[in-house]
Design an enzyme around this catalytic site. Structure first.
Site, PDB file in Angstrom:
ATOM      1  N   CYS A  76       0.816  -1.215   0.000  1.00  0.00           N
ATOM      2  CA  CYS A  76       0.000   0.000   0.000  1.00  0.00           C
ATOM      3  C   CYS A  76       0.850   1.265   0.000  1.00  0.00           C
ATOM      4  O   CYS A  76       0.456   2.285  -0.574  1.00  0.00           O
ATOM      5  CB  CYS A  76      -0.959  -0.009   1.192  1.00  0.00           C
ATOM      6  SG  CYS A  76      -0.143  -0.130   2.801  1.00  0.00           S
ATOM      7  N   HIS A 132      -2.100   1.177   7.197  1.00  0.00           N
ATOM      8  CA  HIS A 132      -2.479   1.312   5.785  1.00  0.00           C
ATOM      9  C   HIS A 132      -2.191   2.733   5.310  1.00  0.00           C
ATOM     10  O   HIS A 132      -2.506   3.714   6.006  1.00  0.00           O
ATOM     11  CB  HIS A 132      -3.960   0.994   5.605  1.00  0.00           C
ATOM     12  CG  HIS A 132      -4.407   1.010   4.183  1.00  0.00           C
ATOM     13  ND1 HIS A 132      -4.012   0.068   3.260  1.00  0.00           N
ATOM     14  CD2 HIS A 132      -5.206   1.876   3.510  1.00  0.00           C
ATOM     15  CE1 HIS A 132      -4.557   0.336   2.087  1.00  0.00           C
ATOM     16  NE2 HIS A 132      -5.276   1.424   2.215  1.00  0.00           N
TER      17      HIS A 132
END
Length: 664
Positions: free
Chosen positions: A398, A538
């Protein structure tokens, strides 16, 4: 009793028992061991011989044979000394004759219908009984275990078969309809068990092939991906519109054929908790909490061919440094922003566009109290610098995906940026390692602990291994190294505390701050930063919306060039007016944070006293402009459908996450 027979006394209750009794008749205690010549016992009288040597098959007039265990007992014993069953003599035989009449409603017939009584009637011979019991069993199609005819599900694996998968009632020993033996079909009595087994296996295999042919393999592969820790099939299932709360059915469990892992009624969340897949659990719970419908139409999904061309063009812009620059770097510096034409779409289409483009859950976490982004009305409203969190893949890539989105608007599908990062850290270890170690030592001393030389070396090797392992999460050092690869600053707006799913604080997050290419020459880098968001393991790309249209006639009269729009202002302070930390500073550089920020970026102060960095938006590269235009045309067609004289419902198109490359 003859004079030769001598009773023996029990050691526990002193009761005198007959010599033939192996246990005490009173307390059931064992007979004491007496050293005797076992061969001399053979010459004793018949009574002692038959009682003591109960294995002899020849009965004696002074003994009686137990009907339960076939043990020969002495004639004076009223109960069997071996199993305790009562002695049935001619005097009390009439008490046992009446229940032997087997009728449809008799007690014995009723007892035969009980599931735990599977013995055949006494009228059948042992060979016939064995054949009938074998014919009556049915074979489980999952584990091939032979079950009794009255078993509704497999006793071994618990599989519940359909009615057609079990043998017909005529081949069973006892019919559930009339509780009697059904011998109407005489051919079933002579069918061999192998024929029945072959017929059942063929039928089961046919049904299993049919179930596999009609199964939803996106869903089944996602279940397998959870227990194996593979996020790719899970992401593919969710991005294609799959329901994260879907449960496994009995037929799907049979197809997966792993009873130790899959159970009926389990969801992906159950599997993630059971196998401790915390990273996948976070993604699944985010989907369930309502981050969207699951359909994501980012520009690279609408135009996958152009996105592949962009990634190939990006790979061509990478150069490998030498001498004083042993790491790799890029030669072009685009900055991605949402087109201003989005404001021209109807409200319903805009709502669908943002639903399919943004990560609503990450946006909500970054804007919740205390807000990390968009906390100043002066910046978001007056200066038009509102940041939007783009939806990103949930795998360990990510960080790299968010950097590629913030620059080129695509994902790092082919791991080109990751390989460049790994190569830069490997070749530039001599310049990265000292600064990384000094920074980590200062942080460790602040927490009052220290590491040995071997531990520092091991930690550095683990950092290099993470960079070279696709699908693994990265650390702060990798963000610092990416700033050198991109030759531009990276600003990370992140939550200060990592919280659990219940809202409990788990630990302090260190990602928030400014990452500068401190090991490069300032003249070799650009001053326009990119912005990323960090929420609970994230990363997301934070991009603004262009303040004006690309049409030059609508550009404001400013001193900016024709290829440049307007500046976007990124705050260098939090909402408490504290300057964001600059990571990987040496001890000599600490205390001069604001001066260092002004050296590497175009820093100014707003009317409200907020220290901000200018992010200049230039003209998009040709390939990026084509991809954005094709993406906009998709929603323009939806706007034409809704604006027609007879409006029709907006068609829903699902674009899976694997449409971005030719390989997936």
């Amino acid at each position: 009793m003859s004079g030769k027979e001598k009773k023996w006394s029990c050691e526990y209750c002193t009761y005198e028992n007959y010599p033939s009794a192996l246990k005490c008749t009173m307390c059931r205690g064992p007979r004491p061991f007496i050293s005797e010549d076992i061969y001399s016992l053979h010459n004793n009288d018949d009574k002692t011989n038959s009682a003591a040597g109960s294995c002899d098959t020849k009965p004696n007039i002074n003994t009686w044979q137990c009907e339960t265990c076939t043990f020969f007992n002495h004639i004076k014993d009223q109960i069997c000394t071996q199993c305790g069953s009562p002695f049935v003599s001619a005097s009390n035989l009439h008490d046992y004759l009446q229940p032997l009449k087997i009728t449809q409603h008799s007690d014995l017939a009723q007892s035969l219908s009980q599931p735990r009584n599977n013995s055949p009637p006494a009228s059948l011979t042992n060979v016939e009984n064995s054949k009938r019991m074998t014919l009556g069993k049915w074979t489980c199609m999952i584990c091939t275990y032979e079950n009794w005819p009255r078993a509704t599900k497999c006793s071994m694996c618990g599989y519940t078969p359909q009615t057609s998968q079990r043998p017909p009632s005529s081949s069973r020993l006892i019919s559930p309809s009339n509780q009697n033996i059904d011998v109407s079909n005489q051919e079933d009595l002579y069918r061999t068990p192998s024929n029945i087994m072959e017929e059942n296996n063929c039928e089961a295999e046919r049904k299993l092939r049919l179930m596999r042919r009609n199964a939803d393999w996106n869903w089944l592969n996602a279940c397998i991906g959870v227990i194996e820790g593979n996020p790719v099939p899970v992401e593919h299932y969710l991005s294609s519109g799959g329901d994260p709360a879907r449960t496994l059915t009995a037929s799907e469990v049979a197809i997966l054929n792993r009873s130790s892992a899959f159970d009926v009624g389990h969801t992906l969340v159950h599997l993630a908790i059971r196998f401790q897949r915390d990273d996948l659990l976070a993604v699944l719970l985010t989907q369930i909490r309502g981050s969207g419908s699951g359909r994501k139409n980012v520009p690279s999904y609408i135009a996958p061919d152009i996105a592949a061309d962009i990634r190939r063009h990006f790979a061509a812009t990478i150069r490998h440094g030498k001498a004083s620059f042993p790491y790799s770097f890029v030669t072009e510096f685009p900055t991605f922003a949402l087109p201003a034409e989005v404001d021209e779409l109807p409200g319903s289409v805009q709502e669908q566009l943002f639903e399919e483009l943004l990560d609503k859950d990450a946006q909500a976490q970054l804007e919740s109290e205390p807000a990390v982004i968009n906390w100043s009305l002066e910046l978001t409203v007056r200066l038009g610098s509102r940041l939007h969190a783009l939806w990103n893949r949930s795998a360990g890539d990510c960080l790299l995906d968010s950097v590629m989105q913030a620059t080129w608007g695509v994902f790092d599908r082919d791991n080109q940026l990751r390989s460049t990062l790994a190569e830069s850290l490997d070749r530039g270890s001599d310049i990265f390692y000292p600064r990384w170690r000094e920074y980590e030592e200062n942080h460790a001393s602040f927490l009052q602990y220290s590491l040995e030389e071997g531990q520092w070396e091991d930690d550095w090797q683990s950092m290099l291994q993470l960079a070279n392992s696709p699908g693994t999460s990265l650390e702060m050092l990798h963000v610092f190294a990416l700033a050198h690869v991109l030759r531009r600053p990276i600003i990370v707006y992140g939550v200060k505390y990592v919280k659990s799913f219940r809202g409990e604080a788990l630990g302090y997050s260190r990602f928030e701050g400014v990452y500068l290419p401190l090991l490069c020459e300032q003249s070799f880098c650009v001053r326009t930063p990119i912005a990323l968001g960090y929420t609970r393991g994230h990363f997301s790309a934070l991009v603004p919306m262009e303040p004006y249209s690309r049409n030059e006639s609508r550009l404001p009269k400013t001193n900016l060039g024709s290829d440049q729009l307007q500046s976007i202002f990124l705050p260098l302070m939090d909402r408490e007016r504290k300057i964001l930390p600059i990571h990987f500073l040496t001890e000599s550089e600490m205390g001069r944070e604001e001066a260092i920020l002004r050296q590497w970026m175009d820093v100014c102060e707003s009317e409200g006293g907020i220290l901000v960095a200018q992010q200049l938006l230039h003209k998009r590269p040709l390939l990026v402009a084509q991809m954005v235009e094709e993406w906009l045309n998709h929603y323009r067609r939806l706007a034409q459908v809704t604006g027609a004289p007879f409006p029709r419902p907006i068609p829903v198109q699902d674009y899976s996450s694997d449409g971005d490359t030719d390989d997936e």
